[in-house]
Design a protein around this motif. Structure first.
Motif, mmCIF file in Angstrom:
data_model
loop_
_atom_site.group_PDB
_atom_site.id
_atom_site.type_symbol
_atom_site.label_atom_id
_atom_site.label_comp_id
_atom_site.label_asym_id
_atom_site.label_seq_id
_atom_site.Cartn_x
_atom_site.Cartn_y
_atom_site.Cartn_z
ATOM 1 N N GLY A 98 86.748 -51.703 13.834
ATOM 2 C CA GLY A 98 87.395 -52.996 13.981
ATOM 3 C C GLY A 98 88.863 -52.960 13.590
ATOM 4 O O GLY A 98 89.707 -53.570 14.262
ATOM 5 N N VAL A 99 89.181 -52.249 12.523
ATOM 6 C CA VAL A 99 90.577 -52.132 12.097
ATOM 7 C C VAL A 99 91.384 -51.357 13.137
ATOM 8 O O VAL A 99 92.518 -51.731 13.485
ATOM 9 C CB VAL A 99 90.662 -51.454 10.720
ATOM 10 N N ILE A 100 90.821 -50.255 13.645
ATOM 11 C CA ILE A 100 91.500 -49.477 14.683
ATOM 12 C C ILE A 100 91.763 -50.343 15.906
ATOM 13 O O ILE A 100 92.867 -50.356 16.471
ATOM 14 C CB ILE A 100 90.650 -48.249 15.062
ATOM 15 N N CYS A 101 90.739 -51.078 16.332
ATOM 16 C CA CYS A 101 90.876 -51.942 17.498
ATOM 17 C C CYS A 101 91.879 -53.065 17.236
ATOM 18 O O CYS A 101 92.661 -53.432 18.125
ATOM 19 C CB CYS A 101 89.508 -52.524 17.871
ATOM 20 N N THR A 138 89.307 -60.803 15.013
ATOM 21 C CA THR A 138 89.592 -61.315 13.665
ATOM 22 C C THR A 138 88.349 -61.943 13.048
ATOM 23 O O THR A 138 88.037 -61.723 11.868
ATOM 24 C CB THR A 138 90.728 -62.343 13.717
ATOM 25 N N LEU A 139 87.619 -62.705 13.843
ATOM 26 C CA LEU A 139 86.375 -63.305 13.355
ATOM 27 C C LEU A 139 85.367 -62.229 12.972
ATOM 28 O O LEU A 139 84.643 -62.362 11.972
ATOM 29 C CB LEU A 139 85.780 -64.223 14.424
ATOM 30 N N GLY A 140 85.310 -61.171 13.777
ATOM 31 C CA GLY A 140 84.400 -60.083 13.445
ATOM 32 C C GLY A 140 84.735 -59.438 12.115
ATOM 33 O O GLY A 140 83.838 -59.106 11.323
ATOM 34 N N TYR A 146 80.849 -61.360 4.392
ATOM 35 C CA TYR A 146 79.580 -62.085 4.429
ATOM 36 C C TYR A 146 78.409 -61.124 4.625
ATOM 37 O O TYR A 146 77.353 -61.277 4.008
ATOM 38 C CB TYR A 146 79.599 -63.127 5.544
ATOM 39 N N SER A 147 78.597 -60.132 5.488
ATOM 40 C CA SER A 147 77.537 -59.140 5.698
ATOM 41 C C SER A 147 77.302 -58.329 4.430
ATOM 42 O O SER A 147 76.155 -57.991 4.100
ATOM 43 C CB SER A 147 77.910 -58.209 6.857
ATOM 44 N N TYR A 148 78.383 -58.013 3.729
ATOM 45 C CA TYR A 148 78.238 -57.226 2.504
ATOM 46 C C TYR A 148 77.501 -58.008 1.425
ATOM 47 O O TYR A 148 76.803 -57.425 0.595
ATOM 48 C CB TYR A 148 79.615 -56.801 2.001
ATOM 49 N N SER A 149 77.655 -59.332 1.447
ATOM 50 C CA SER A 149 76.948 -60.155 0.452
ATOM 51 C C SER A 149 75.457 -60.230 0.727
ATOM 52 O O SER A 149 74.678 -60.527 -0.180
ATOM 53 C CB SER A 149 77.547 -61.568 0.423
ATOM 54 N N HIS A 150 75.053 -59.973 1.970
ATOM 55 C CA HIS A 150 73.622 -59.921 2.309
ATOM 56 C C HIS A 150 73.198 -58.456 2.310
ATOM 57 O O HIS A 150 72.932 -57.867 3.354
ATOM 58 C CB HIS A 150 73.366 -60.558 3.673
ATOM 59 N N ALA A 151 73.134 -57.871 1.132
ATOM 60 C CA ALA A 151 72.898 -56.435 1.016
ATOM 61 C C ALA A 151 71.512 -56.016 1.477
ATOM 62 O O ALA A 151 71.273 -54.838 1.756
ATOM 63 C CB ALA A 151 73.108 -55.988 -0.432
ATOM 64 N N ASP A 152 70.577 -56.965 1.570
ATOM 65 C CA ASP A 152 69.224 -56.614 1.979
ATOM 66 C C ASP A 152 69.067 -56.491 3.488
ATOM 67 O O ASP A 152 67.991 -56.138 3.976
ATOM 68 C CB ASP A 152 68.230 -57.653 1.456
ATOM 69 N N GLY A 153 70.117 -56.775 4.239
ATOM 70 C CA GLY A 153 70.040 -56.662 5.688
ATOM 71 C C GLY A 153 69.420 -57.856 6.368
ATOM 72 O O GLY A 153 69.135 -57.808 7.577
ATOM 73 N N MET A 179 72.816 -69.628 9.032
ATOM 74 C CA MET A 179 73.779 -68.533 9.007
ATOM 75 C C MET A 179 75.174 -69.064 8.659
ATOM 76 O O MET A 179 75.499 -70.217 8.917
ATOM 77 C CB MET A 179 73.819 -67.834 10.364
ATOM 78 N N ASP A 180 76.001 -68.205 8.072
ATOM 79 C CA ASP A 180 77.368 -68.594 7.721
ATOM 80 C C ASP A 180 78.173 -68.865 8.985
ATOM 81 O O ASP A 180 77.937 -68.265 10.045
ATOM 82 C CB ASP A 180 78.032 -67.490 6.905
ATOM 83 N N TRP A 181 79.172 -69.752 8.865
ATOM 84 C CA TRP A 181 79.923 -70.193 10.039
ATOM 85 C C TRP A 181 80.635 -69.080 10.800
ATOM 86 O O TRP A 181 80.731 -69.147 12.032
ATOM 87 C CB TRP A 181 80.936 -71.271 9.636
ATOM 88 N N PRO A 182 81.168 -68.022 10.133
ATOM 89 C CA PRO A 182 81.851 -66.992 10.939
ATOM 90 C C PRO A 182 80.926 -66.319 11.950
ATOM 91 O O PRO A 182 81.357 -65.969 13.056
ATOM 92 C CB PRO A 182 82.355 -65.993 9.890
ATOM 93 N N TYR A 183 79.654 -66.136 11.574
ATOM 94 C CA TYR A 183 78.715 -65.538 12.510
ATOM 95 C C TYR A 183 78.545 -66.427 13.745
ATOM 96 O O TYR A 183 78.559 -65.934 14.879
ATOM 97 C CB TYR A 183 77.349 -65.350 11.841
ATOM 98 N N LYS A 184 78.390 -67.710 13.535
ATOM 99 C CA LYS A 184 78.147 -68.628 14.648
ATOM 100 C C LYS A 184 79.347 -68.699 15.585
ATOM 101 O O LYS A 184 79.197 -68.635 16.815
ATOM 102 C CB LYS A 184 77.801 -70.020 14.103
ATOM 103 N N VAL A 185 80.531 -68.832 15.004
ATOM 104 C CA VAL A 185 81.731 -68.908 15.842
ATOM 105 C C VAL A 185 81.936 -67.588 16.575
ATOM 106 O O VAL A 185 82.322 -67.561 17.761
ATOM 107 C CB VAL A 185 82.967 -69.264 14.986
ATOM 108 N N HIS A 186 81.671 -66.490 15.899
ATOM 109 C CA HIS A 186 81.799 -65.167 16.504
ATOM 110 C C HIS A 186 80.845 -65.030 17.696
ATOM 111 O O HIS A 186 81.228 -64.482 18.744
ATOM 112 C CB HIS A 186 81.500 -64.100 15.453
#
Length: 243
Positions: A98-101, A138-140, A146-153, A179-186
């Protein structure tokens, strides 16, 4: 679950997929002269080389990573790969890509907007699709913490279940409510990109995938015709053979 939520995640995906497939087919059938990427390399290629390479490397990795990650059933890998481990791999690998892109796309967008010559030769849709892709990327990147905070997958499993139900025509969006808003908007913006795909320069992606067919096509036989030698010397009646 509201009606809007049901529409966005239960009905809207099929509208986008239908327009994506039928629109691409219609454009290829009716407007093949517009089926191109409209390269601006002749105007200025220095920044394009870096930006295009970084963007395409990152976007291809993200595309196939999303496809494999979302559409692979959990039972297929749960015996040798835990969901939490898979999510961490997705965070690190997807974050790097994502950073490269993001760097490459930012260079392309800057070049398209701030170079006067390229700006004058650009269509509005060229700039618009780059802006939409930049916002989507950017949304991704915003979803990573948020994904890191859900460590259980758990978040990854919910998203994968929704995507797999969509492609198997069993839509069910109730699990996405919390689900958190960034996921939905993404997700919504990602589906909108598929909706806009046939009407933009993104259609050249089809040609990129189709070019893989050249790896398995039969060899093209080319025979040269030497000067002074008739095309068919065995045929005495051939019009090109001297009598």
């Amino acid at each position: 679950m509201t009606s809007l939520h049901h529409f966005l995640f239960g009905v809207y995906p099929y509208i986008c997929l239908a327009v994506f497939l039928m629109g691409s087919l219609a454009r290829f059938d009716r407007d093949q002269y517009t089926w191109k990427s409209d390269s601006s390399q002749l105007l200025r290629k220095g920044q394009l080389r870096w930006g295009s390479n970084l963007f395409h490397i990152g976007i291809l990795f993200l595309f196939f990573g999303h496809a494999v990650g979302l559409l692979t059933p959990h039972f297929f890998y749960e015996g040798f790969l835990d969901a939490a481990v898979k999510q961490r791999l997705a965070i690190y690998a997807g974050g790097t890509a994502g950073v490269i892109c993001f760097v490459g796309l930012s260079m392309l967008l800057h070049r398209r907007i701030f170079d006067p010559r390229i700006r004058l030769t650009s269509h509005r849709t060229d700039i618009a699709i780059l802006v939409i892709l930049w916002v989507q990327l950017t949304l991704g990147l915003i979803t990573l913490p948020y994904s890191y905070s859900h460590a259980d997958g758990s978040a990854m499993l919910v998203l994968a279940e929704w995507a797999q139900r969509i492609v198997t025509f069993r839509p069910e969006a109730s699990a996405l409510v919390n689900m958190d808003w960034p996921y939905k908007v993404h997700l919504v913006l990602g589906m909108t990109i598929f909706l806009l795909f046939p009407f933009s320069r993104l259609v050249h992606v089809w040609s990129g995938f189709a070019s893989v067919a050249y790896l398995v096509r039969p060899y093209q036989v080319v025979r040269s015709r030497r000067l002074g030698v008739p095309a068919n010397p065995t045929n005495p009646a051939h019009p090109n053979q001297p009598r």
